[in-house]
Design a protein around this motif. Structure first.
Motif, PDB file in Angstrom:
ATOM      1  N   TYR A   1       0.843  -1.183   0.000  1.00 56.00           N
ATOM      2  CA  TYR A   1       0.000   0.000   0.000  1.00 56.00           C
ATOM      3  C   TYR A   1       0.885   1.242   0.000  1.00 56.00           C
ATOM      4  CZ  TYR A   1      -3.424  -3.429   1.499  1.00 56.00           C
ATOM      5  OH  TYR A   1      -4.231  -4.533   1.564  1.00 56.00           O
ATOM      6  N   PRO A   2       0.591   2.217  -0.854  1.00 53.80           N
ATOM      7  CA  PRO A   2       1.373   3.457  -0.806  1.00 53.80           C
ATOM      8  C   PRO A   2       1.088   4.199   0.498  1.00 53.80           C
ATOM      9  CG  PRO A   2      -0.295   3.535  -2.556  1.00 53.80           C
ATOM     10  CD  PRO A   2      -0.417   2.218  -1.888  1.00 53.80           C
ATOM     11  N   ILE A   3       2.123   4.677   1.139  1.00 50.26           N
ATOM     12  CA  ILE A   3       1.960   5.453   2.369  1.00 50.26           C
ATOM     13  C   ILE A   3       1.985   6.927   1.995  1.00 50.26           C
ATOM     14  CG2 ILE A   3       2.956   6.012   4.611  1.00 50.26           C
ATOM     15  CD1 ILE A   3       4.036   3.160   4.702  1.00 50.26           C
ATOM     16  N   LEU A   4       0.884   7.607   2.247  1.00 48.20           N
ATOM     17  CA  LEU A   4       0.753   9.022   1.902  1.00 48.20           C
ATOM     18  C   LEU A   4       1.296   9.926   2.997  1.00 48.20           C
ATOM     19  CD1 LEU A   4      -2.865   8.882   0.452  1.00 48.20           C
ATOM     20  CD2 LEU A   4      -0.699   8.669  -0.774  1.00 48.20           C
ATOM     21  N   GLY A   5       1.263   9.461   4.218  1.00 47.54           N
ATOM     22  CA  GLY A   5       1.773  10.221   5.349  1.00 47.54           C
ATOM     23  C   GLY A   5       2.039   9.291   6.509  1.00 47.54           C
ATOM     24  N   LEU A   6       3.035   9.620   7.324  1.00 48.09           N
ATOM     25  CA  LEU A   6       3.351   8.817   8.493  1.00 48.09           C
ATOM     26  C   LEU A   6       3.472   9.744   9.686  1.00 48.09           C
ATOM     27  CD1 LEU A   6       4.095   6.013   9.668  1.00 48.09           C
ATOM     28  CD2 LEU A   6       6.477   6.573   9.159  1.00 48.09           C
ATOM     29  N   TYR A   7       2.810   9.381  10.781  1.00 50.33           N
ATOM     30  CA  TYR A   7       2.769  10.206  11.980  1.00 50.33           C
ATOM     31  C   TYR A   7       3.216   9.396  13.192  1.00 50.33           C
ATOM     32  CZ  TYR A   7      -0.202  12.950   8.926  1.00 50.33           C
ATOM     33  OH  TYR A   7      -0.690  13.659   7.870  1.00 50.33           O
ATOM     34  N   GLU A   8       4.016  10.008  14.049  1.00 48.55           N
ATOM     35  CA  GLU A   8       4.396   9.400  15.320  1.00 48.55           C
ATOM     36  C   GLU A   8       3.509  10.006  16.404  1.00 48.55           C
ATOM     37  OE1 GLU A   8       8.342   8.788  18.129  1.00 48.55           O
ATOM     38  OE2 GLU A   8       8.432  10.163  16.444  1.00 48.55           O
ATOM     39  N   LEU A   9       2.932   9.174  17.232  1.00 47.97           N
ATOM     40  CA  LEU A   9       2.054   9.660  18.291  1.00 47.97           C
ATOM     41  C   LEU A   9       2.869  10.268  19.416  1.00 47.97           C
ATOM     42  CD1 LEU A   9      -0.501   6.719  18.555  1.00 47.97           C
ATOM     43  CD2 LEU A   9      -0.509   8.676  17.023  1.00 47.97           C
ATOM     44  N   VAL A  10       2.458  11.431  19.900  1.00 41.43           N
ATOM     45  CA  VAL A  10       3.125  12.065  21.024  1.00 41.43           C
ATOM     46  C   VAL A  10       2.850  11.242  22.287  1.00 41.43           C
ATOM     47  CG1 VAL A  10       3.185  14.125  22.481  1.00 41.43           C
ATOM     48  CG2 VAL A  10       3.080  14.350  19.990  1.00 41.43           C
ATOM     49  N   THR A  11       1.603  10.829  22.478  1.00 48.33           N
ATOM     50  CA  THR A  11       1.212   9.965  23.587  1.00 48.33           C
ATOM     51  C   THR A  11       0.803   8.618  23.009  1.00 48.33           C
ATOM     52  OG1 THR A  11       0.403  11.879  24.811  1.00 48.33           O
ATOM     53  CG2 THR A  11      -0.322   9.713  25.566  1.00 48.33           C
ATOM     54  N   LEU A  12       1.540   7.587  23.354  1.00 47.61           N
ATOM     55  CA  LEU A  12       1.256   6.249  22.840  1.00 47.61           C
ATOM     56  C   LEU A  12      -0.107   5.763  23.329  1.00 47.61           C
ATOM     57  CD1 LEU A  12       4.686   4.574  23.633  1.00 47.61           C
ATOM     58  CD2 LEU A  12       4.037   5.872  21.619  1.00 47.61           C
ATOM     59  N   ILE A  13      -0.707   4.882  22.562  1.00 51.28           N
ATOM     60  CA  ILE A  13      -1.933   4.223  22.999  1.00 51.28           C
ATOM     61  C   ILE A  13      -1.503   2.863  23.533  1.00 51.28           C
ATOM     62  CG2 ILE A  13      -4.167   3.312  22.299  1.00 51.28           C
ATOM     63  CD1 ILE A  13      -4.240   5.475  20.158  1.00 51.28           C
TER      64      ILE A  13
END
Length: 102
Positions: free
Chosen positions: A46-58
């Motif tokens: 799958y093409p990744i359009l954006g990647l984000y790191e969570l500030v507060t993990l779940i």
């Protein structure tokens, strides 16, 4: 002892799924040539359009209790609507909740 948590979220298009040999290798990528050659275990890409790191993990506890998921995902999964609305829906506060990787 390991631990499980949601640490990153990737944005992918809902209508694009690639198979080996179907990925353009001219695009910026990591592992596309190996995927196309069938050297990866993955059946689909799958093409990744954006990647984000969570500030507060779940945490795993939240995954189970707050959002009713049976446990940690063994790969990837779609974000539950309630989880998205709780954590990231409000665009004006999104920058304080995630760090954009690309």
């Amino acid at each position: 002892m390991g631990s499980a948590a949601i640490t990153h979220i990737a944005t992918i298009p809902s209508n694009v799924r690639r198979t080996p040999g179907d990925v353009l290798e001219e695009l910026f990528s990591i592992g596309n040539s190996e995927f196309n050659a069938g050297m990866k275990q993955s059946k689909y890409g799958y093409p990744i359009l954006g990647l984000y790191e969570l500030v507060t993990l779940i945490t795993l506890g939240e995954i189970k209790t707050t959002w009713g998921m049976g446990g940690a995902s063994m790969g990837w999964c779609y974000v539950k609507t309630a989880m998205w609305q709780d954590r990231w829906k409000e665009e004006k506060r999104r920058d304080s909740r995630v760090k954009r990787i690309f």
